[in-house]
Design a protein around this motif. Structure first.
Motif, mmCIF file in Angstrom:
data_model
loop_
_atom_site.group_PDB
_atom_site.id
_atom_site.type_symbol
_atom_site.label_atom_id
_atom_site.label_comp_id
_atom_site.label_asym_id
_atom_site.label_seq_id
_atom_site.Cartn_x
_atom_site.Cartn_y
_atom_site.Cartn_z
ATOM 1 N N GLU A 1 -49.051 -25.613 -15.705
ATOM 2 C CA GLU A 1 -47.910 -26.389 -16.353
ATOM 3 C C GLU A 1 -47.769 -27.763 -15.309
ATOM 4 N N ALA A 2 -48.112 -28.829 -16.421
ATOM 5 C CA ALA A 2 -48.349 -30.191 -15.926
ATOM 6 C C ALA A 2 -47.432 -31.005 -15.578
ATOM 7 N N THR A 3 -46.938 -32.146 -14.835
ATOM 8 C CA THR A 3 -45.785 -32.564 -15.103
ATOM 9 C C THR A 3 -46.583 -33.644 -15.558
ATOM 10 N N ILE A 4 -45.611 -34.751 -16.571
ATOM 11 C CA ILE A 4 -46.128 -35.318 -17.405
ATOM 12 C C ILE A 4 -45.972 -37.316 -16.961
ATOM 13 N N VAL A 5 -46.435 -38.065 -16.555
ATOM 14 C CA VAL A 5 -45.844 -39.113 -16.294
ATOM 15 C C VAL A 5 -46.395 -39.878 -17.341
ATOM 16 N N PHE B 1 -66.455 -22.668 -14.108
ATOM 17 C CA PHE B 1 -65.425 -22.110 -14.003
ATOM 18 C C PHE B 1 -64.725 -22.760 -15.280
ATOM 19 N N VAL B 2 -64.694 -22.371 -16.233
ATOM 20 C CA VAL B 2 -64.301 -23.145 -17.480
ATOM 21 C C VAL B 2 -62.866 -23.341 -17.537
ATOM 22 N N GLN B 3 -62.393 -24.618 -18.145
ATOM 23 C CA GLN B 3 -60.899 -25.063 -18.246
ATOM 24 C C GLN B 3 -60.365 -25.155 -19.092
ATOM 25 N N ARG B 4 -59.580 -25.075 -19.692
ATOM 26 C CA ARG B 4 -59.029 -25.922 -20.825
ATOM 27 C C ARG B 4 -57.342 -26.095 -20.767
ATOM 28 N N TRP B 5 -57.320 -27.343 -20.989
ATOM 29 C CA TRP B 5 -55.973 -27.833 -21.086
ATOM 30 C C TRP B 5 -55.581 -28.166 -21.949
ATOM 31 N N THR B 6 -54.356 -27.850 -22.430
ATOM 32 C CA THR B 6 -54.022 -27.883 -23.884
ATOM 33 C C THR B 6 -52.782 -28.833 -24.233
ATOM 34 N N ILE B 7 -52.387 -29.487 -25.067
ATOM 35 C CA ILE B 7 -51.819 -29.860 -25.279
ATOM 36 C C ILE B 7 -51.188 -30.026 -26.498
ATOM 37 N N GLY B 8 -49.873 -30.017 -26.307
ATOM 38 C CA GLY B 8 -49.264 -30.311 -28.085
ATOM 39 C C GLY B 8 -47.349 -30.464 -26.835
ATOM 40 N N GLY B 9 -46.619 -30.940 -28.271
ATOM 41 C CA GLY B 9 -45.369 -31.401 -28.243
ATOM 42 C C GLY B 9 -44.869 -32.426 -26.885
ATOM 43 N N GLY B 10 -45.629 -33.502 -26.467
ATOM 44 C CA GLY B 10 -45.636 -33.710 -26.047
ATOM 45 C C GLY B 10 -45.773 -33.088 -23.784
ATOM 46 N N LYS B 11 -46.503 -31.853 -23.818
ATOM 47 C CA LYS B 11 -46.303 -30.827 -23.109
ATOM 48 C C LYS B 11 -48.144 -30.885 -23.253
ATOM 49 N N ALA C 1 -50.757 -41.695 -20.130
ATOM 50 C CA ALA C 1 -49.768 -40.901 -20.023
ATOM 51 C C ALA C 1 -50.592 -40.124 -18.506
ATOM 52 N N LEU C 2 -50.075 -39.452 -17.567
ATOM 53 C CA LEU C 2 -50.891 -38.391 -16.968
ATOM 54 C C LEU C 2 -50.142 -37.791 -16.632
ATOM 55 N N ALA C 3 -51.064 -36.150 -17.062
ATOM 56 C CA ALA C 3 -50.679 -34.986 -16.264
ATOM 57 C C ALA C 3 -50.966 -34.141 -15.452
ATOM 58 N N ARG C 4 -49.600 -34.367 -14.281
ATOM 59 C CA ARG C 4 -50.186 -33.718 -12.803
ATOM 60 C C ARG C 4 -50.042 -32.379 -13.135
ATOM 61 N N LEU C 5 -50.748 -31.673 -12.099
ATOM 62 C CA LEU C 5 -51.449 -30.549 -11.946
ATOM 63 C C LEU C 5 -50.040 -30.445 -10.731
ATOM 64 N N PRO C 6 -50.189 -28.651 -10.032
ATOM 65 C CA PRO C 6 -49.443 -28.757 -8.951
ATOM 66 C C PRO C 6 -50.523 -28.243 -7.784
ATOM 67 N N TYR C 7 -52.353 -28.423 -8.581
ATOM 68 C CA TYR C 7 -52.524 -28.014 -7.125
ATOM 69 C C TYR C 7 -54.384 -28.237 -7.963
ATOM 70 N N ARG C 8 -55.144 -28.449 -7.298
ATOM 71 C CA ARG C 8 -56.449 -29.304 -7.390
ATOM 72 C C ARG C 8 -57.436 -28.305 -8.361
ATOM 73 N N THR C 9 -58.413 -29.078 -8.608
ATOM 74 C CA THR C 9 -58.825 -28.392 -10.082
ATOM 75 C C THR C 9 -60.400 -28.669 -9.116
ATOM 76 N N PRO C 10 -61.764 -27.709 -9.821
ATOM 77 C CA PRO C 10 -62.403 -28.123 -9.738
ATOM 78 C C PRO C 10 -63.585 -29.181 -10.331
ATOM 79 N N HIS C 11 -63.933 -29.843 -9.358
ATOM 80 C CA HIS C 11 -64.723 -30.907 -9.998
ATOM 81 C C HIS C 11 -65.653 -30.247 -11.483
ATOM 82 N N CYS C 12 -65.752 -30.935 -12.461
ATOM 83 C CA CYS C 12 -66.850 -30.641 -14.233
ATOM 84 C C CYS C 12 -67.372 -31.492 -14.397
#
Length: 493
Positions: free
Chosen positions: A55-59, A94-104, A474-485
């Motif tokens: 889960e991302a922390t939203i700023v 390495f495929v990624q999905r950022w799922t956005i909904g309900g402000g999260k 908004a910035l959605a910050r993860l607790p880890y590094r993601t590969p550069h896409c």
């Protein structure tokens, strides 16, 4: 389409099938990790192990009407058995999905389980040749044995496809990102090159191409909105090497052909066999090949001074001319990008590219360019503008040795609405996401990903497309590094 004739004519397939000794990459491995210890920012090119989910922390605040999935793809595995690939383009997808909904925002990432990925994981070492690293420990059947599926992730008709350059699409489960398998659009198209940059057609469906360097041909595909094959064709393009992207307007398909020669060499990687032919007394120009959509034949060929190109913005018909956007690089940049794998920064790239608009004058037989923006990459336009007249172009701007700014350029006035991230950030491709029933190209959001070097984390960024210079809403910050896409697409819920 004569699949066998097309593949057999390819220079690369025949040369690479000659097995020889593997060229070890322990030195690349050692140099990169020594550089990483000195410069943590290189972590965006470090190896990724296993899946990711969090889960991302939203700023700030995620807009209530921004809901959907932001799909991304890029290379994630660069190391195996104490060896490291020698080029950024080599890593397993390495495929990624950022799922956005309900402000999260929730993130997940997973490797594409290609034939190559499975075989090499089981063996514990690299087995097959890749774009910039020569390995020949095991023979292979066709292009799909080498398929890295590492360049784009494209939704179509309720399905999602991981795309490469030289082989088939891989279908990915849109929810779990699990690998479904190789997608053969039609039986006779198995293992044919299918580029990572398909384009929506203004009349519906999409267009794509497949270029097999050395074949002197480019394959053309028209797919319906349901993924069915409507038409295929082949055009002759002599002295054709690397062709990464193309353009689609209302009437035409447009290809830019950088001046490369291909040299033989069973112990050379595909990238090493590219010889820049754009300098010296016998320098060749860059060619622009225009194909008519109604006949799938070459209408006209134009020339420009020799330059390299990876990506395009959009093309449209302007009276008796065709106009399009492109980011052009001076000289051969392939080897410089490869240096990232050993911890080198491509310093010279910062002053060697520019975004231009090209005008193809059919009556005069001339191509003219006008400058839009300085050193940049990853141009995108609003999805509703593809193939039609547009007035806003998204570009990432270069700063120091990394992409560090997001810019929305007014192609009429030249005005730039941009935001520069501070020191310690590296920006990835951003895309325009229109609101429902959008009234303009800026009626919506600009969404992308940036890497925060200081915190060592991946961050999804959201801008108001009408006020980019105001900074992210908004910035959605993860607790880890993601590969550069490399590339991706937004699918609204």
């Amino acid at each position: 389409m004569d699949r066998r004739r097309f593949l057999e004519a390819g220079f690369s397939l025949g040369a690479l099938s000659l097995a020889g000794a593997a060229r070890a990459d322990q030195e690349t491995f050692r140099r990169f990790h020594a550089a990483l210890a000195r410069e943590p920012a290189l972590g965006v090119y470090a190896d990724t192990v296993g899946s990711q989910a969090g889960e991302a922390t939203i700023v700030g605040r995620i807009p209530a009407d921004l809901q959907g999935s932001f799909y991304r793809n890029g290379p994630g595995r660069f190391e195996l058995g104490g060896e490291r690939y020698q080029h950024w383009f080599d890593g397993d997808g390495f495929v990624q999905r950022w799922t956005i909904g309900g402000g999260k925002v929730r993130h997940q990432g997973r490797f594409v389980e290609t034939r190559r990925y499975q075989d090499e994981s089981a063996a514990g070492q690299f087995l097959y040749p890749s774009f910039g690293t020569h390995v020949a420990r095991r023979g292979f059947r066709d292009n799909d044995t080498l398929n890295a599926a590492n360049t784009n992730l494209v939704p179509l008709n309720g399905r999602v496809y991981a795309l490469w350059e030289g082989g088939s699409a891989y279908e990915i489960d849109p929810e779990t990102l699990a690998t479904v398998g190789v997608k053969a659009w039609r039986g006779d198209l198995r293992a044919m090159p299918f580029s990572a940059h398909p384009k929506l057609d203004p009349q519906g469906g999409l267009w794509n191409f497949g270029a097999l360097p050395g074949s002197g041909r480019i394959a053309l595909y028209q797919l319906g909105a349901d993924g069915s094959v409507l038409r295929t064709g082949v055009v002759e393009v002599p002295q054709q090497a690397l062709v990464h992207d193309f353009l689609v307007s209302r009437e035409h398909l447009v290809f830019m052909i950088p001046p490369y020669d291909l040299k033989d060499g069973k112990d050379l990687s595909f990238a090493e066999r590219h010889v820049w032919a754009g300098s010296g007394t016998k320098a060749r120009p860059m060619r622009i090949v225009v194909v008519s959509k109604d006949t799938l034949t070459v209408r006209q060929v134009f020339e420009l001074p020799p330059r390299m190109v990876f990506h395009f913005g959009n093309a449209w018909e302007d009276g008796a001319c065709t106009r399009f956007d492109a980011v052009l690089h001076d000289g051969d940049v392939l080897a410089e990008l490869g240096g990232l794998m050993s911890g080198q920064r491509p310093d010279r790239l910062t002053s060697r590219s520019e975004a231009v608009q090209v005008c193809l004058d059919y009556a005069a037989g001339q191509a003219r360019t006008s400058r839009l923006f300085g050193s940049s990459e990853f141009p995108r336009v609003a999805p509703q503008s593809v193939g039609a007249r547009h007035r806003r172009l998204v570009l990432l701007g270069m700063g120091d040795t990394v992409l560090s700014s997001v810019n929305l350029v007014d192609t009429d006035s030249g005005r730039v609405d941009g935001y520069r991230f501070g020191t310690g950030w590296q920006v990835e491709e951003h895309v325009l996401v229109p609101r429902r029933n959008a009234r303009s190209e800026t009626d919506g959001y600009l969404v992308g990903v940036a890497q925060d070097f200081k915190k060592g984390v991946g961050v999804m960024t959201v801008f108001d497309a009408a006020r980019v210079s105001a900074g992210p809403v908004a910035l959605a910050r993860l607790p880890y590094r993601t590969p550069h896409c490399f590339h991706g697409n937004f699918l609204s819920a």
